[in-house]
Design a protein around this motif. Structure first.
Motif, short mmCIF file in Angstrom:
data_model
loop_
_atom_site.label_atom_id
_atom_site.label_comp_id
_atom_site.label_asym_id
_atom_site.label_seq_id
_atom_site.Cartn_x
_atom_site.Cartn_y
_atom_site.Cartn_z
N ILE A 187 0.82 -1.22 0.00
CA ILE A 187 0.00 0.00 0.00
C ILE A 187 0.85 1.27 0.00
N ARG A 188 2.18 1.13 0.05
CA ARG A 188 3.06 2.28 0.17
C ARG A 188 2.82 3.32 -0.93
N GLU A 189 2.65 2.85 -2.16
CA GLU A 189 2.48 3.78 -3.28
C GLU A 189 1.24 4.65 -3.11
N ASP A 190 0.14 4.04 -2.65
CA ASP A 190 -1.08 4.81 -2.42
C ASP A 190 -0.92 5.76 -1.24
N LEU A 191 -0.25 5.31 -0.19
CA LEU A 191 -0.05 6.14 0.98
C LEU A 191 0.79 7.38 0.65
N PHE A 192 1.75 7.22 -0.26
CA PHE A 192 2.66 8.32 -0.56
C PHE A 192 2.33 9.06 -1.85
N LYS A 193 1.08 8.96 -2.30
CA LYS A 193 0.67 9.80 -3.41
C LYS A 193 0.80 11.26 -3.00
N HIS A 195 0.60 14.87 -1.97
CA HIS A 195 -0.42 15.85 -1.53
C HIS A 195 -1.83 15.26 -1.56
N SER A 196 -1.98 14.06 -1.04
CA SER A 196 -3.29 13.41 -1.08
C SER A 196 -3.61 12.77 0.27
N ASP A 197 -4.91 12.57 0.50
CA ASP A 197 -5.38 11.86 1.68
C ASP A 197 -5.24 10.35 1.45
N TYR A 198 -5.32 9.60 2.53
CA TYR A 198 -5.28 8.14 2.42
C TYR A 198 -6.09 7.55 3.57
N SER A 199 -6.81 6.48 3.28
CA SER A 199 -7.61 5.80 4.30
C SER A 199 -7.48 4.30 4.12
N ILE A 200 -7.42 3.58 5.25
CA ILE A 200 -7.33 2.13 5.20
C ILE A 200 -8.12 1.55 6.36
N MET A 201 -8.71 0.38 6.13
CA MET A 201 -9.45 -0.34 7.16
C MET A 201 -8.80 -1.70 7.34
N ALA A 202 -8.26 -1.95 8.54
CA ALA A 202 -7.69 -3.25 8.87
C ALA A 202 -8.79 -4.10 9.48
N ASN A 203 -9.48 -4.84 8.62
CA ASN A 203 -10.69 -5.55 9.05
C ASN A 203 -10.43 -6.59 10.13
N GLY A 206 -10.43 -4.45 13.11
CA GLY A 206 -11.41 -3.38 13.13
C GLY A 206 -10.80 -2.00 13.27
N LEU A 207 -9.57 -1.83 12.81
CA LEU A 207 -8.87 -0.55 12.93
C LEU A 207 -9.06 0.27 11.66
N LYS A 208 -9.49 1.49 11.83
CA LYS A 208 -9.58 2.43 10.72
C LYS A 208 -8.52 3.50 10.90
N LEU A 209 -7.73 3.74 9.85
CA LEU A 209 -6.71 4.78 9.91
C LEU A 209 -6.89 5.72 8.73
N ASP A 210 -6.95 7.00 9.03
CA ASP A 210 -7.06 8.03 8.01
C ASP A 210 -5.83 8.93 8.08
N PHE A 211 -5.22 9.17 6.92
CA PHE A 211 -4.21 10.22 6.84
C PHE A 211 -4.84 11.40 6.09
N ILE A 212 -4.81 12.57 6.72
CA ILE A 212 -5.37 13.78 6.13
C ILE A 212 -4.23 14.70 5.74
N TRP A 213 -4.12 14.98 4.45
CA TRP A 213 -3.09 15.91 3.98
C TRP A 213 -3.50 17.32 4.38
#
Length: 379
Positions: A187-193, A195-203, A206-213
């Motif tokens: 997922i590194r490429e998506d995370l490091f796009k 100037h962009s946000d990124y969100s992932i759900m570790a099912n 049940g962990l949700k992590l949001d990165f807000i640019w």
């Protein structure tokens, strides 16, 4: 709240059950004693009154009034605060959070890297640990959490990391800890796009992590303002945020930066009050190595003196817990300084170990705030 204890769950439940049982026994003994006292009063007071040679009607009147008063009192007693609640009780001292919070950054770095393994931005062969010889560190029993421990701690949580590239690197280290390096590589490429946000759900946990640019302080205050206007049940459990590098480089106005920080502080105070959100962290700015900065504009704008000026605004606005504010500092400047100039290629972004240490500081702070200790392991 998603942040859950993982080593003391059964112990806590057992202690609660024992406390409830002890309380019930005390209440039963108190009720028996009260009943015996009432019986003695009803029996002996009329006899004493008879000894005063009062008339039979007066004795019957006082006896009846006394009996009714005691009967009503006994029936109302369960609904009133028992006298023992007015007596201070000795309680177990909580985990010493204030002193241990102050000691969280007592770490050291080892020079275990080779220059030929440095990437374009960061090196990847530093190591870190808490200072084993430090008495306060030993007393607080800080631990590097395993993937299993971190998953238990963050089970069912919603975590938001907001800010610039420093916050993105903290997000990367946190995902490395919880998911493992293999999943993170995918997922590194998506995370490091850029100037962009990124969100992932570790099912699986049940962990949700949001990165807000949100590279500017004003972006952070706008984001928290939006959270304040959302449903109270849709708030993150943990927020870690930070900004300053872009303000310094592109705006270069410390006064305007301070205004944005004050708005952010007020918004966070409102958020933590209305949502009972107390797990709030500030991702500080790293130590800037001017000679390594990659553009003339950065070298001109991002000087040590300007860093001091911007950091003074952070202190002056009292946004950090150490000055009475809502945010606990993840001191990236201290960690990057301890890592050393050889831990950065571009003068801004540091070795992975700096951000790994910041994540473990945050995780141990969550344990302290939750009044928990991790399981003791050899390091």
């Amino acid at each position: 709240m998603g942040v859950l204890p993982f080593s003391h769950r059964c112990k806590n439940l057992r202690r609660i059950a024992e406390d409830d049982g002890g309380s019930g026994s005390r209440e039963m003994i108190g009720a028996v004693q009260l009943g015996l006292l009432a019986a003695c009063v009803v029996l002996f007071v009329p006899l004493v009154m008879a000894g005063w040679h009062l008339s039979r009607n007066k004795i019957l009147f006082f006896s009846g009034a006394l009996f009714i008063t005691l009967a009503v009192g006994v029936h109302l007693m369960p609904y009133l605060s028992p006298p023992e609640d007015l007596i201070p009780r000795k309680i177990a001292a909580p985990f010493p959070d204030s002193s241990c919070i102050r000691s969280l950054h007592r770490v050291e770095f080892a020079d275990a890297w080779r220059r030929d393994e440095c990437s374009e931005i960061r090196c990847t062969k530093k190591s870190w640990n808490w200072i084993d010889s430090d008495d306060e560190v030993l007393r607080c029993e800080f631990q590097k959490l395993t993937k299993s421990d971190a998953s238990d701690l963050l089970n069912g949580s919603w975590i938001v990391l907001a800010g610039d590239s420093q916050a993105r690197l903290v997000a990367l280290s946190l995902l490395n800890l919880v998911l493992g390096s293999n999943q993170v590589e995918a997922i590194r490429e998506d995370l490091f796009k850029r100037h962009s946000d990124y969100s992932i759900m570790a099912n699986e946990i049940g962990l949700k992590l949001d990165f807000i640019w949100a590279p500017y302080a004003a972006n952070l205050s706008d984001y928290t303002s939006k959270l304040n206007h959302q449903d109270v049940n849709s708030s993150p459990d943990v927020i870690a945020m930070g900004a300053g590098l872009w303000d310094m480089l592109h705006i270069n106005n410390a006064t305007e930066y301070a205004i944005s920080l004050k708005l952010l502080r007020d918004s966070l105070i409102s958020l933590s009050t209305s949502r009972s959100l107390h797990h709030l962290f500030w991702i500080g700015m790293p130590k800037l190595i001017n000679a390594k900065l990659t553009t003339p504009e950065k070298k001109r704008m991002m000087t040590a003196g300007m860093w001091d000026l911007y950091q003074n605004q952070v202190a002056g606005t009292k946004i950090l817990k150490q000055s009475g504010g809502p945010l606990l500092n993840l001191d990236i400047h201290l960690l990057s300084s301890l890592c050393g100039e050889d831990g950065t290629v571009d003068g801004i972004h540091y070795d992975d170990s700096v951000y790994d240490a910041a994540v473990h500081v945050m995780m141990n702070a969550l344990l302290i705030q939750s009044n928990q200790k991790p399981r003791r392991r050899s390091r």
